[in-house]
Design a protein around this motif. Structure first.
Motif, PDB file in Angstrom:
ATOM      1  N   LEU A   1       9.283  -1.634  -3.901  1.00 52.57           N
ATOM      2  CA  LEU A   1       8.946  -2.572  -4.967  1.00 52.57           C
ATOM      3  C   LEU A   1      10.106  -3.488  -5.329  1.00 52.57           C
ATOM      4  O   LEU A   1       9.903  -4.530  -5.958  1.00 52.57           O
ATOM      5  CB  LEU A   1       8.472  -1.809  -6.206  1.00 52.57           C
ATOM      6  N   SER A   2      11.312  -3.119  -4.930  1.00 51.27           N
ATOM      7  CA  SER A   2      12.472  -3.970  -5.212  1.00 51.27           C
ATOM      8  C   SER A   2      12.675  -5.024  -4.127  1.00 51.27           C
ATOM      9  O   SER A   2      13.531  -5.896  -4.261  1.00 51.27           O
ATOM     10  CB  SER A   2      13.739  -3.119  -5.332  1.00 51.27           C
ATOM     11  N   GLY A   3      11.896  -4.943  -3.052  1.00 48.57           N
ATOM     12  CA  GLY A   3      12.098  -5.846  -1.926  1.00 48.57           C
ATOM     13  C   GLY A   3      11.108  -6.998  -1.909  1.00 48.57           C
ATOM     14  O   GLY A   3       9.955  -6.869  -2.338  1.00 48.57           O
ATOM     15  N   ALA A   4      11.556  -8.139  -1.421  1.00 50.03           N
ATOM     16  CA  ALA A   4      10.711  -9.318  -1.162  1.00 50.03           C
ATOM     17  C   ALA A   4       9.925  -9.732  -2.397  1.00 50.03           C
ATOM     18  O   ALA A   4      10.403  -9.639  -3.520  1.00 50.03           O
ATOM     19  CB  ALA A   4       9.783  -9.030   0.018  1.00 50.03           C
TER      20      ALA A   4
ATOM     21  N   ASP B   1       0.827  -1.209   0.000  1.00 52.13           N
ATOM     22  CA  ASP B   1       0.000   0.000   0.000  1.00 52.13           C
ATOM     23  C   ASP B   1       0.863   1.262   0.000  1.00 52.13           C
ATOM     24  O   ASP B   1       0.514   2.257  -0.656  1.00 52.13           O
ATOM     25  CB  ASP B   1      -0.919   0.006   1.220  1.00 52.13           C
ATOM     26  N   LEU B   2       1.954   1.230   0.717  1.00 50.71           N
ATOM     27  CA  LEU B   2       2.837   2.388   0.757  1.00 50.71           C
ATOM     28  C   LEU B   2       3.477   2.631  -0.610  1.00 50.71           C
ATOM     29  O   LEU B   2       3.539   3.769  -1.088  1.00 50.71           O
ATOM     30  CB  LEU B   2       3.921   2.177   1.817  1.00 50.71           C
ATOM     31  N   ALA B   3       3.937   1.581  -1.250  1.00 47.82           N
ATOM     32  CA  ALA B   3       4.566   1.722  -2.571  1.00 47.82           C
ATOM     33  C   ALA B   3       3.583   2.240  -3.605  1.00 47.82           C
ATOM     34  O   ALA B   3       3.974   2.952  -4.543  1.00 47.82           O
ATOM     35  CB  ALA B   3       5.135   0.383  -3.014  1.00 47.82           C
ATOM     36  N   ALA B   4       2.301   1.889  -3.459  1.00 44.14           N
ATOM     37  CA  ALA B   4       1.298   2.262  -4.453  1.00 44.14           C
ATOM     38  C   ALA B   4       0.646   3.611  -4.183  1.00 44.14           C
ATOM     39  O   ALA B   4      -0.061   4.135  -5.050  1.00 44.14           O
ATOM     40  CB  ALA B   4       0.212   1.181  -4.511  1.00 44.14           C
TER      41      ALA B   4
ATOM     42  N   THR C   1       4.807  -4.788   7.192  1.00 40.93           N
ATOM     43  CA  THR C   1       4.430  -3.453   7.639  1.00 40.93           C
ATOM     44  C   THR C   1       5.630  -2.504   7.637  1.00 40.93           C
ATOM     45  O   THR C   1       6.785  -2.916   7.577  1.00 40.93           O
ATOM     46  CB  THR C   1       3.861  -3.507   9.059  1.00 40.93           C
ATOM     47  N   THR C   2       5.308  -1.224   7.744  1.00 41.06           N
ATOM     48  CA  THR C   2       6.358  -0.203   7.781  1.00 41.06           C
ATOM     49  C   THR C   2       7.298  -0.423   8.961  1.00 41.06           C
ATOM     50  O   THR C   2       8.518  -0.432   8.820  1.00 41.06           O
ATOM     51  CB  THR C   2       5.720   1.192   7.854  1.00 41.06           C
ATOM     52  N   SER C   3       6.729  -0.604  10.159  1.00 38.19           N
ATOM     53  CA  SER C   3       7.591  -0.776  11.341  1.00 38.19           C
ATOM     54  C   SER C   3       8.338  -2.095  11.280  1.00 38.19           C
ATOM     55  O   SER C   3       9.520  -2.175  11.644  1.00 38.19           O
ATOM     56  CB  SER C   3       6.768  -0.690  12.622  1.00 38.19           C
ATOM     57  N   GLY C   4       7.679  -3.144  10.822  1.00 29.28           N
ATOM     58  CA  GLY C   4       8.352  -4.436  10.726  1.00 29.28           C
ATOM     59  C   GLY C   4       9.507  -4.417   9.752  1.00 29.28           C
ATOM     60  O   GLY C   4      10.549  -5.047   9.988  1.00 29.28           O
ATOM     61  N   ASN C   5       9.342  -3.692   8.649  1.00 28.23           N
ATOM     62  CA  ASN C   5      10.422  -3.576   7.676  1.00 28.23           C
ATOM     63  C   ASN C   5      11.637  -2.896   8.311  1.00 28.23           C
ATOM     64  O   ASN C   5      12.776  -3.332   8.123  1.00 28.23           O
ATOM     65  CB  ASN C   5       9.929  -2.792   6.456  1.00 28.23           C
ATOM     66  N   LEU C   6      11.400  -1.843   9.066  1.00 29.64           N
ATOM     67  CA  LEU C   6      12.507  -1.141   9.729  1.00 29.64           C
ATOM     68  C   LEU C   6      13.233  -2.044  10.718  1.00 29.64           C
ATOM     69  O   LEU C   6      14.453  -1.909  10.907  1.00 29.64           O
ATOM     70  CB  LEU C   6      11.981   0.088  10.469  1.00 29.64           C
ATOM     71  N   LEU C   7      12.502  -2.967  11.339  1.00 27.73           N
ATOM     72  CA  LEU C   7      13.061  -3.759  12.438  1.00 27.73           C
ATOM     73  C   LEU C   7      13.492  -5.160  12.032  1.00 27.73           C
ATOM     74  O   LEU C   7      13.878  -5.952  12.893  1.00 27.73           O
ATOM     75  CB  LEU C   7      12.036  -3.850  13.571  1.00 27.73           C
ATOM     76  N   GLN C   8      13.443  -5.494  10.755  1.00 27.35           N
ATOM     77  CA  GLN C   8      13.824  -6.845  10.362  1.00 27.35           C
ATOM     78  C   GLN C   8      15.287  -7.112  10.704  1.00 27.35           C
ATOM     79  O   GLN C   8      16.120  -6.212  10.716  1.00 27.35           O
ATOM     80  CB  GLN C   8      13.550  -7.068   8.873  1.00 27.35           C
ATOM     81  N   ARG C   9      15.571  -8.361  10.985  1.00 22.03           N
ATOM     82  CA  ARG C   9      16.907  -8.762  11.409  1.00 22.03           C
ATOM     83  C   ARG C   9      17.790  -9.046  10.195  1.00 22.03           C
ATOM     84  O   ARG C   9      17.320  -9.254   9.076  1.00 22.03           O
ATOM     85  CB  ARG C   9      16.845 -10.021  12.289  1.00 22.03           C
ATOM     86  N   THR C  10      19.091  -9.092  10.439  1.00 23.79           N
ATOM     87  CA  THR C  10      20.049  -9.340   9.368  1.00 23.79           C
ATOM     88  C   THR C  10      19.820 -10.691   8.694  1.00 23.79           C
ATOM     89  O   THR C  10      19.281 -11.621   9.306  1.00 23.79           O
ATOM     90  CB  THR C  10      21.486  -9.292   9.911  1.00 23.79           C
ATOM     91  N   ARG C  11      20.240 -10.787   7.445  1.00 19.94           N
ATOM     92  CA  ARG C  11      20.193 -12.071   6.742  1.00 19.94           C
ATOM     93  C   ARG C  11      21.581 -12.717   6.669  1.00 19.94           C
ATOM     94  O   ARG C  11      21.838 -13.550   5.814  1.00 19.94           O
ATOM     95  CB  ARG C  11      19.634 -11.871   5.331  1.00 19.94           C
TER      96      ARG C  11
ATOM     97  N   ARG D   1       4.531  10.118  -6.283  1.00 17.17           N
ATOM     98  CA  ARG D   1       4.785  11.436  -6.871  1.00 17.17           C
ATOM     99  C   ARG D   1       5.921  12.180  -6.168  1.00 17.17           C
ATOM    100  O   ARG D   1       6.813  12.732  -6.824  1.00 17.17           O
ATOM    101  CB  ARG D   1       3.507  12.278  -6.801  1.00 17.17           C
ATOM    102  N   ASP D   2       5.911  12.190  -4.843  1.00 17.18           N
ATOM    103  CA  ASP D   2       6.817  13.067  -4.090  1.00 17.18           C
ATOM    104  C   ASP D   2       8.001  12.354  -3.449  1.00 17.18           C
ATOM    105  O   ASP D   2       8.995  12.998  -3.097  1.00 17.18           O
ATOM    106  CB  ASP D   2       6.035  13.785  -2.985  1.00 17.18           C
ATOM    107  N   TYR D   3       7.900  11.040  -3.282  1.00 20.34           N
ATOM    108  CA  TYR D   3       8.954  10.269  -2.621  1.00 20.34           C
ATOM    109  C   TYR D   3       9.238   9.009  -3.441  1.00 20.34           C
ATOM    110  O   TYR D   3       9.202   7.889  -2.929  1.00 20.34           O
ATOM    111  CB  TYR D   3       8.529   9.901  -1.196  1.00 20.34           C
ATOM    112  N   GLY D   4       9.518   9.232  -4.719  1.00 22.08           N
ATOM    113  CA  GLY D   4       9.666   8.108  -5.645  1.00 22.08           C
ATOM    114  C   GLY D   4      10.736   7.119  -5.239  1.00 22.08           C
ATOM    115  O   GLY D   4      10.614   5.916  -5.500  1.00 22.08           O
TER     116      GLY D   4
END
Length: 317
Positions: free
Chosen positions: A96-99, A77-80, A108-118, A86-89
């Motif tokens: 869209l390049s992830g996962a 939803d955030l990417a779309a 989610t937005t917060s989960g993406n920020l907090l994901q652990r290393t691979r 328009r403003d934060y391309g």
């Protein structure tokens, strides 16, 4: 997977309070990273606090042209979102390049920020890892390090942060809003949010115990051309070997953040004055002091080539 208890939080403050009073509790939303870690018994929470019902799933304009993104906004939803595109391309392109599409629908937005290393040694519970078991050692140092960090490393850890979204948000000077267990709120600039490993690589962010992310705010748009270039082993569903998030202005100035090279999204604002001088000059500044190993020394010229491609595309308009 080890047994755990479960609750649905009704308010952000209630969620934070529950996490603070329950040893080894974790918040869960999309679960796209946490559940994998639980299945491998890398994460073994005794209590899960479901935050999906907290109404933190809105994208809202703020005074002055800024944008507030709720912690539970799904990556898809955030990417779309038309305003983001328009403003934060750079952010839309990074997401869209992830996962995969399926994961972006849940993450989610917060989960993406907090994901652990691979880091492969973090995921292998038979190997020592200071992130997983503090003080046990780092198997990656002296091991196979092709995917791992070349700058900001320590003798305790050479892991990289895997998020594409966080790299774009670092370029945009985002800020993270939180609520503490006592009900107080604070805002953490993303520049201060992630910690370098030092001697405590298991402490990855500036969050306090029980503190819950509620939103991310983006400053008013800065204009320019937005780019996100990700170099990886396959064209989809793969983490970055290196990535470049860039906002380039018509006069050649701009902002650049790197992914795949450090324990956090890597941006050195002072280096950006070298941007008009070209990719090599900027790379030399961004990666000054880099300590690559034999397996990942290729990342330095790869960053330079990727930056060069971005700058060439920007010149074409």
């Amino acid at each position: 997977m080890k047994a755990f208890t479960y609750q649905r939080a009704r308010t952000p403050a209630e969620a934070a309070q529950a996490a603070a009073r329950t040893p080894n509790a974790r918040f869960i939303a999309g679960g796209t990273n946490l559940l994998d870690l639980m299945k491998l018994e890398i994460e073994t929470p005794t209590h899960l606090i479901d935050v999906n019902g907290l109404a933190l799933d809105k994208i809202e304009p703020l005074a002055g042209g800024a944008l507030r993104i709720g912690a539970l906004v799904r990556n898809a939803d955030l990417a779309a979102d038309a305003r983001v595109r328009r403003d934060y391309g750079v952010l839309s392109r990074a997401l869209l390049s992830g996962a995969s599409a399926q994961l972006r629908n849940k993450a989610t937005t917060s989960g993406n920020l907090l994901q652990r290393t691979r880091c492969p040694y973090f995921y292998d519970t038979n190997q020592p890892c200071n992130k997983r078991a503090p003080g046990s050692g780092c198997s990656a140092i002296g091991g196979f390090s092709r995917q791992l960090a070349i700058i900001g490393v320590s003798d305790a850890c050479i892991a990289t942060h895997p998020s594409d979204m966080a790299v774009a948000m670092r370029a945009l000077d985002a800020a993270i809003e939180t609520v503490r267990p006592n009900g107080s709120v604070r805002t953490i600039p993303i520049a201060d949010f992630y910690r370098l490993p030092g001697n405590t690589p298991h402490i990855e962010t500036a969050l306090e115990p029980g503190e819950l992310i509620t939103a991310v705010t983006l400053p008013k748009p800065v204009g320019g051309q937005h780019f996100y270039r990700k170099v990886r082993d396959r064209s989809s569903y793969a983490f970055a070997l290196v990535s470049v998030a860039a906002v380039i202005q018509p006069d050649g100035s701009g902002r650049v953040a790197l992914g795949g090279v450090a324990h956090r999204p890597w941006r050195i604002e002072a280096a950006e004055r070298y941007l008009p001088s070209g990719a090599k000059a900027l790379t030399d500044q961004l990666l000054a002091g880099a300590k690559p190993g034999a397996d990942n020394a290729f990342k330095i010229p790869l960053i330079q080539r990727t930056l060069s491609a971005v700058l060439s595309e920007a010149k074409k308009g």
